[in-house]
Scaffold this active site. Sequence first.
Site, PDB file in Angstrom:
ATOM      1  N   LYS A 198       0.857  -1.207   0.000  1.00  0.00           N
ATOM      2  CA  LYS A 198       0.000   0.000   0.000  1.00  0.00           C
ATOM      3  C   LYS A 198       0.889   1.251   0.000  1.00  0.00           C
ATOM      4  O   LYS A 198       2.123   1.156   0.009  1.00  0.00           O
ATOM      5  CB  LYS A 198      -0.917  -0.003   1.215  1.00  0.00           C
ATOM      6  N   GLY A 199       0.219   2.403  -0.008  1.00  0.00           N
ATOM      7  CA  GLY A 199       0.920   3.671   0.161  1.00  0.00           C
ATOM      8  C   GLY A 199       1.951   3.967  -0.921  1.00  0.00           C
ATOM      9  O   GLY A 199       1.795   3.583  -2.084  1.00  0.00           O
ATOM     10  N   TYR A 254      10.597   7.677  15.634  1.00  0.00           N
ATOM     11  CA  TYR A 254      10.524   7.832  14.176  1.00  0.00           C
ATOM     12  C   TYR A 254      11.658   8.751  13.699  1.00  0.00           C
ATOM     13  O   TYR A 254      12.374   8.428  12.750  1.00  0.00           O
ATOM     14  CB  TYR A 254       9.156   8.402  13.776  1.00  0.00           C
TER      15      TYR A 254
HETATM   16  N1  LIG Z   1       3.589   9.559   3.944  1.00  0.00           N
HETATM   17  C1  LIG Z   1       4.445  10.520   4.254  1.00  0.00           C
HETATM   18  O1  LIG Z   1       4.079  11.692   4.389  1.00  0.00           O
HETATM   19  C2  LIG Z   1       5.898  10.191   4.434  1.00  0.00           C
HETATM   20  C3  LIG Z   1       6.761  11.267   4.716  1.00  0.00           C
HETATM   21  C4  LIG Z   1       8.115  10.987   4.874  1.00  0.00           C
HETATM   22  C5  LIG Z   1       8.587   9.696   4.746  1.00  0.00           C
HETATM   23  N2  LIG Z   1       7.708   8.669   4.463  1.00  0.00           N
HETATM   24  C6  LIG Z   1       8.256   7.325   4.332  1.00  0.00           C
HETATM   25  O2  LIG Z   1       7.763   6.702   3.166  1.00  0.00           O
HETATM   26  C7  LIG Z   1       7.742   5.273   3.346  1.00  0.00           C
HETATM   27  C8  LIG Z   1       6.395   4.723   2.951  1.00  0.00           C
HETATM   28  O3  LIG Z   1       5.428   5.166   3.887  1.00  0.00           O
HETATM   29  P1  LIG Z   1       3.896   5.389   3.529  1.00  0.00           P
HETATM   30  O4  LIG Z   1       3.622   6.815   3.734  1.00  0.00           O
HETATM   31  O5  LIG Z   1       3.567   4.768   2.233  1.00  0.00           O
HETATM   32  O6  LIG Z   1       3.216   4.595   4.753  1.00  0.00           O
HETATM   33  P2  LIG Z   1       2.171   3.374   4.806  1.00  0.00           P
HETATM   34  O7  LIG Z   1       1.075   3.586   3.822  1.00  0.00           O
HETATM   35  O8  LIG Z   1       1.838   3.217   6.236  1.00  0.00           O
HETATM   36  O9  LIG Z   1       3.037   2.128   4.302  1.00  0.00           O
HETATM   37  C9  LIG Z   1       4.026   1.525   5.089  1.00  0.00           C
HETATM   38  C10 LIG Z   1       4.305   0.150   4.535  1.00  0.00           C
HETATM   39  O10 LIG Z   1       5.339  -0.469   5.320  1.00  0.00           O
HETATM   40  C11 LIG Z   1       4.895  -1.786   5.639  1.00  0.00           C
HETATM   41  N3  LIG Z   1       5.553  -2.325   6.816  1.00  0.00           N
HETATM   42  C12 LIG Z   1       5.513  -1.911   8.099  1.00  0.00           C
HETATM   43  N4  LIG Z   1       6.238  -2.729   8.883  1.00  0.00           N
HETATM   44  C13 LIG Z   1       6.756  -3.685   8.080  1.00  0.00           C
HETATM   45  C14 LIG Z   1       7.592  -4.816   8.300  1.00  0.00           C
HETATM   46  N5  LIG Z   1       8.021  -5.163   9.520  1.00  0.00           N
HETATM   47  N6  LIG Z   1       7.967  -5.563   7.223  1.00  0.00           N
HETATM   48  C15 LIG Z   1       7.516  -5.258   5.989  1.00  0.00           C
HETATM   49  N7  LIG Z   1       6.709  -4.232   5.725  1.00  0.00           N
HETATM   50  C16 LIG Z   1       6.327  -3.444   6.764  1.00  0.00           C
HETATM   51  C17 LIG Z   1       3.391  -1.644   5.816  1.00  0.00           C
HETATM   52  O11 LIG Z   1       2.777  -2.933   5.772  1.00  0.00           O
HETATM   53  P3  LIG Z   1       1.385  -3.259   6.557  1.00  0.00           P
HETATM   54  O12 LIG Z   1       0.273  -2.906   5.621  1.00  0.00           O
HETATM   55  O13 LIG Z   1       1.506  -4.733   6.815  1.00  0.00           O
HETATM   56  O14 LIG Z   1       1.381  -2.444   7.815  1.00  0.00           O
HETATM   57  C18 LIG Z   1       3.082  -0.785   4.602  1.00  0.00           C
HETATM   58  O15 LIG Z   1       3.036  -1.574   3.448  1.00  0.00           O
HETATM   59  C19 LIG Z   1       8.119   5.046   4.807  1.00  0.00           C
HETATM   60  O16 LIG Z   1       9.485   4.746   4.902  1.00  0.00           O
HETATM   61  C20 LIG Z   1       7.830   6.402   5.466  1.00  0.00           C
HETATM   62  O17 LIG Z   1       8.584   6.600   6.630  1.00  0.00           O
HETATM   63  C21 LIG Z   1       6.378   8.892   4.302  1.00  0.00           C
END
Ligand SMILES: NC(=O)c1ccc[n+]([C@@H]2O[C@H](COP(=O)([O-])OP(=O)(O)OC[C@H]3O[C@@H](n4cnc5c(N)ncnc54)[C@H](OP(=O)(O)O)[C@@H]3O)[C@@H](O)[C@H]2O)c1
Length: 297
Positions: free
Chosen positions: A17-18, A221
Amino acid sequence: MESTIPERIAVVTGSNKGIGLEICRQLLSKGVKVVLTARDEERGIAAVKKLQESGASDVVFHQLDVADVSSAEALGKFIQTQFGKLDILVNNAAVSGAEIEPQALTLSNQPGGGAFSSLLDMTLETHEKAEECININYYGTKRMCKVFISLLQLSQAPKIINLSSGYGRLKCIPGEAIRKKIANINDLTEERLDALVESFLNDFKEEKHKENGWPSRTSAYKVSKVALSAYTRILAKEHPMICTNCVDPGFVKTDINWNTGTRTVEEGAKGPVMLALLPNDSPSGLFYCQTEVSSFE
Ligand SMILES: NC(=O)c1ccc[n+]([C@@H]2O[C@H](COP(=O)([O-])OP(=O)(O)OC[C@H]3O[C@@H](n4cnc5c(N)ncnc54)[C@H](OP(=O)(O)O)[C@@H]3O)[C@@H](O)[C@H]2O)c1
């Protein structure tokens, strides 16, 4: 004579996702073969189906929990047997390290309510959550790199892309002494960085993290992402043949920020995908904000 582009294989962690799912979609549209991974098999297979229904065919699923070394090793064996090399490793999986009351989310959904910062005031950060966050966001990436470096070394254009954050900049650590240690790339080793991360967890457990120079809010974080940005520089130095960079995707509407982000996943995936497709001999060890080089400081 027809020229053929050699097949490129990518692994994207946490891509059910995401931003991770969108990175897969964009890489597939550029002709890259993608291994979509998820810790939960059902969620991962459903995501692959979604991509296939929208026309992608070069995508396969493999289970991966980055918190579990045997899961990472099993994926390594799969890639070795199926492809004999890896070209692109996107370390995307992460958790927020904080819990939030469902009531706070209801409030944030009301008109005029719920900027991200006020939601953060309502989050709960426990030692257990902090440990999990460091284990997934920082050590999870390290686990993946350890398993995949030898396979990346067999690629003609290997890339590692680490998803950092605006919270992955040094300025997010209030303590000057800690900042100095992390900034000194000539002196910083993996062992020293791990020791700093462990000292944060100890301070957090004893509720001394604020007085000892660590962040007071979203602390695990921030520490996980700053450590990840610093680890990116160490990797780039130790493995100059692998183009390794980290990137802040911007504030993207996903589950990690309780869908309060302002950018779309399409926008958020642009930077990581651009880095995955950089030409050979591109610079390594840099911090990007979206698609532009930025400062780690
Ligand atoms: N969104 C933002 O504004 C933002 C800003 C800065 C940085 N980021 C970074 O961008 C990246 C993607 O985040 P996102 O925004 O897309 O968040 P998200 O939608 O919450 O996606 C996070 C993903 O990581 C997976 N995950 C968590 N723990 C895991 C594990 N132990 N092993 C394998 N997969 C795992 C989740 O799987 P489940 O579905 O199983 O939980 C999900 O698929 C992250 O590194 C985040 O820190 C995001």
